[in-house]
Design a protein around this motif. Sequence first.
Motif, short mmCIF file in Angstrom:
data_model
loop_
_atom_site.label_atom_id
_atom_site.label_comp_id
_atom_site.label_asym_id
_atom_site.label_seq_id
_atom_site.Cartn_x
_atom_site.Cartn_y
_atom_site.Cartn_z
N ILE A 116 41.67 53.09 27.69
CA ILE A 116 41.37 51.67 27.54
C ILE A 116 42.59 50.84 27.93
N ARG A 117 43.74 51.26 27.50
CA ARG A 117 44.98 50.54 27.84
C ARG A 117 45.18 50.51 29.35
N THR A 118 44.92 51.61 30.02
CA THR A 118 45.11 51.68 31.47
C THR A 118 44.11 50.82 32.22
N ARG A 119 42.87 50.80 31.77
CA ARG A 119 41.82 50.12 32.53
C ARG A 119 41.67 48.64 32.20
N ILE A 120 42.12 48.21 31.03
CA ILE A 120 41.89 46.82 30.65
C ILE A 120 43.18 46.06 30.37
N ILE A 121 44.14 46.68 29.73
CA ILE A 121 45.33 45.95 29.30
C ILE A 121 46.45 46.01 30.33
N LYS A 122 46.72 47.17 30.89
CA LYS A 122 47.78 47.30 31.89
C LYS A 122 47.23 46.92 33.27
N VAL A 123 46.95 45.66 33.43
CA VAL A 123 46.35 45.19 34.68
C VAL A 123 47.30 44.19 35.33
N ALA A 124 47.66 44.46 36.56
CA ALA A 124 48.50 43.52 37.30
C ALA A 124 47.62 42.37 37.77
N SER A 125 47.93 41.18 37.27
CA SER A 125 47.13 40.02 37.67
C SER A 125 48.01 38.78 37.63
N LYS A 126 47.46 37.72 38.16
CA LYS A 126 48.14 36.44 38.17
C LYS A 126 47.25 35.44 37.46
N LEU A 127 47.82 34.63 36.60
CA LEU A 127 47.08 33.57 35.95
C LEU A 127 47.34 32.30 36.76
N VAL A 128 46.28 31.79 37.37
CA VAL A 128 46.40 30.65 38.27
C VAL A 128 45.70 29.45 37.64
N LYS A 129 46.40 28.31 37.65
CA LYS A 129 45.81 27.07 37.13
C LYS A 129 45.35 26.23 38.30
N SER A 130 44.09 25.85 38.26
CA SER A 130 43.53 25.02 39.31
C SER A 130 42.81 23.86 38.64
N GLY A 131 43.39 22.70 38.69
CA GLY A 131 42.80 21.55 37.99
C GLY A 131 42.88 21.77 36.50
N ARG A 132 41.71 21.80 35.85
CA ARG A 132 41.66 22.04 34.40
C ARG A 132 41.28 23.47 34.06
N SER A 133 41.14 24.31 35.04
CA SER A 133 40.69 25.68 34.81
C SER A 133 41.81 26.68 35.03
N LEU A 134 41.70 27.78 34.30
CA LEU A 134 42.62 28.90 34.47
C LEU A 134 41.84 30.07 35.04
N TYR A 135 42.39 30.78 36.01
CA TYR A 135 41.74 31.90 36.66
C TYR A 135 42.64 33.12 36.66
N PHE A 136 42.03 34.30 36.51
CA PHE A 136 42.73 35.55 36.73
C PHE A 136 42.56 35.93 38.18
N LYS A 137 43.64 36.26 38.82
CA LYS A 137 43.56 36.83 40.17
C LYS A 137 44.05 38.26 40.06
N LEU A 138 43.13 39.20 40.19
CA LEU A 138 43.47 40.61 40.11
C LEU A 138 43.90 41.13 41.47
N SER A 139 44.68 42.16 41.45
CA SER A 139 45.09 42.81 42.68
C SER A 139 43.87 43.36 43.41
N SER A 140 43.85 43.24 44.70
CA SER A 140 42.71 43.74 45.47
C SER A 140 42.60 45.27 45.42
#
Length: 161
Positions: A116-140
């Motif tokens: 579970i830690r490997t598949r959900i928690i240890k995830v390389a991602s970027k938190l991007v703010k666009s306007g009033r929203s926050l988005y996760f950008k995961l590695s391709s």
Amino acid sequence: MRKSNIRQSHSRKPEKSSYNLFVLRVNCFLHTHFFVTNLVDAFSPKDIVRAYQKRGTMENYIKEAKNGFYMDKMNSHSFQVNEAKMMLSLLAYNLTNWLRTLCFPEKQTSMQIETIRTRIIKVASKLVKSGRSLYFKLSSSFVYQKFFWEVLQRIQRLKLE
């Protein structure tokens, strides 16, 4: 040692032994289980098997907590620090079990904590703010992307009351 009977799940004549040994043969999977116990005279063979199976299940839970949250590693000499670390680890363990129970697809509910830690928690991602929203950008190249988004959607559908 006192002598007792060897009991089998088949209706064969019991043999004498110097140990309290209960033998169960499960023919459908060709497994043989041996139970050494002093409960042979007090309980039926089915009750003994159920009791030992529950004990084995509890030992698996303890092993998962120790390995997944390092509960066996207490680094401080202070009892209060170790107690606080244990309480936080238990909270994390319980939250992870709730996540697994409520939000995982049926096939993945038996995952180990490390998986579970490997598949959900240890995830390389970027938190991007666009306007009033926050988005996760995961590695391709993130292999478990579909599973990650499925669990996240299930979390968002939970209704807390």
